[in-house]
Design a protein around this motif. Sequence first.
Motif, PDB file in Angstrom:
ATOM      1  N   GLU A  95       0.874  -1.175   0.000  1.00 34.68           N
ATOM      2  CA  GLU A  95       0.000   0.000   0.000  1.00 34.68           C
ATOM      3  C   GLU A  95       0.910   1.222   0.000  1.00 34.68           C
ATOM      4  O   GLU A  95       2.104   1.107   0.258  1.00 34.68           O
ATOM      5  N   SER A 149       0.549   3.563   2.125  1.00 37.16           N
ATOM      6  CA  SER A 149       0.481   4.132   3.475  1.00 37.16           C
ATOM      7  C   SER A 149       1.849   4.372   4.145  1.00 37.16           C
ATOM      8  O   SER A 149       1.959   5.303   4.964  1.00 37.16           O
ATOM      9  N   GLN A 157       2.974   7.897   4.671  1.00 37.60           N
ATOM     10  CA  GLN A 157       2.541   8.700   5.824  1.00 37.60           C
ATOM     11  C   GLN A 157       3.681   8.804   6.838  1.00 37.60           C
ATOM     12  O   GLN A 157       3.975   9.880   7.354  1.00 37.60           O
ATOM     13  N   ARG A 172       0.593  -6.925  -4.365  1.00 36.53           N
ATOM     14  CA  ARG A 172      -0.027  -7.902  -3.460  1.00 36.53           C
ATOM     15  C   ARG A 172      -0.026  -9.265  -4.121  1.00 36.53           C
ATOM     16  O   ARG A 172      -0.109  -9.355  -5.349  1.00 36.53           O
ATOM     17  N   GLN A 219      -1.891   3.272  -6.106  1.00 36.37           N
ATOM     18  CA  GLN A 219      -2.733   3.942  -5.121  1.00 36.37           C
ATOM     19  C   GLN A 219      -2.336   5.409  -5.001  1.00 36.37           C
ATOM     20  O   GLN A 219      -1.202   5.775  -5.307  1.00 36.37           O
ATOM     21  N   GLU A 253      -2.278   8.094  -1.836  1.00 39.77           N
ATOM     22  CA  GLU A 253      -2.392   8.120  -0.383  1.00 39.77           C
ATOM     23  C   GLU A 253      -2.408   9.569   0.053  1.00 39.77           C
ATOM     24  O   GLU A 253      -1.546  10.339  -0.367  1.00 39.77           O
ATOM     25  N   THR A 262      -5.873   3.919  11.455  1.00 37.62           N
ATOM     26  CA  THR A 262      -6.865   4.992  11.595  1.00 37.62           C
ATOM     27  C   THR A 262      -7.914   4.610  12.630  1.00 37.62           C
ATOM     28  O   THR A 262      -8.236   3.429  12.811  1.00 37.62           O
ATOM     29  N   ALA A 272      -6.329  10.427   6.972  1.00 41.93           N
ATOM     30  CA  ALA A 272      -5.562   9.787   5.904  1.00 41.93           C
ATOM     31  C   ALA A 272      -6.534   9.015   5.029  1.00 41.93           C
ATOM     32  O   ALA A 272      -7.628   8.646   5.463  1.00 41.93           O
TER      33      ALA A 272
END
Length: 346
Positions: free
Chosen positions: A177, A179, A182, A203, A217, A219, A260, A314
Amino acid sequence: MSSKPDRTEPITVAAVDAAGLQDEALAALAGASTLAELTELRTRYLGRRSELKQALREVRDRETGMTLNAVRERLEQAFAERETQLEREQLEERLTADGFDVTLPGEELRIGTLHPTTQIRRIVEDAFLGLGYEIRDDREVETVEYNFDKLAFAPTHPTRSPRDTLFLDENTLLRTETSPSQIHQLEEHEPPVYMVSIGRVYRRDDIDATHYPIFHQFEGLAVDRGITLADLKGTLLRVARVLFGDDRRVRFRTHFFPFTEPSIEPDVSCGICGGAGCRTCKFTGWTEFGGAGMVDPAVFENVGLDPEKWTGFAFGCGLERGAQLRFNIAEVRPLWSPDLRVLRQF
Ligand code: DAH
């Protein structure tokens, strides 16, 4: 032959067998195989000093004149025809030898289009630059620490398994991902932070109508003082409007993500069936467009920020999913196919 020529029967005419001359010239013409030969024959039969022209100069009676002129015309026409024919043959030969026919219509130039995924990427970049976000790009080879640990994934979370994730070694993997961006962003910059990170993720999925082991993606992360879930919803709604237009509905479902709290998932009404339900939206009328939520206090602590002081939201959404939703493409596979029939339509 009388010594005193009869004015009505000029001797020159008798000397020219008009029909014979015509036959001879036509036969010679038919045998000419080059333009040079043709020029030679033209001089011989139609030149100024040719038998025919001489006879024409000396002709006295109208009838003979007409006969000879008819022969001249017939021969001139025959020469012109043969000339055209030989020229064409010569061109043909040259073109075959050159292998390049300049008289053929040109090759059609296909004007390409940007891949739908690239189009979505650019729209997303534009939308967030317009909202004052910075765009970042991160590595695709990540560590377990950044892909999972610092994002507060539980040690037993199933995504950590090599069944789900492509590992390069025990601690290194292809990011699952975007993420981890972040964490990188918050370690590199003091808040307030407004950033979008876009790129490839991996994946261990089998390929089917909705899955592909590589995808993209975007983000988003906003960290500031006093940020609320309403800010997140407003931001996602805005992006959905820019990407999918005003007539598509957007809804938010509660969900769970390790990083989150609370977590939500935005859905967009299916553009293929208009919300009535079809194979692509699995007969729900809705298609999931990503995950989102308020940054979990544990994440703030993992990057050394005080969760009492900072708040944030996020979100992470698929570019391919975005392309499917925007262009009403029923499956993800054509986006990766070398068969361009689907892609050319967008
Ligand atoms: N990383 C999640 C996924 O790939 C999507 C996501 C969910 C990203 C929630 C976020 C978030 O930033 O807050 O399924």
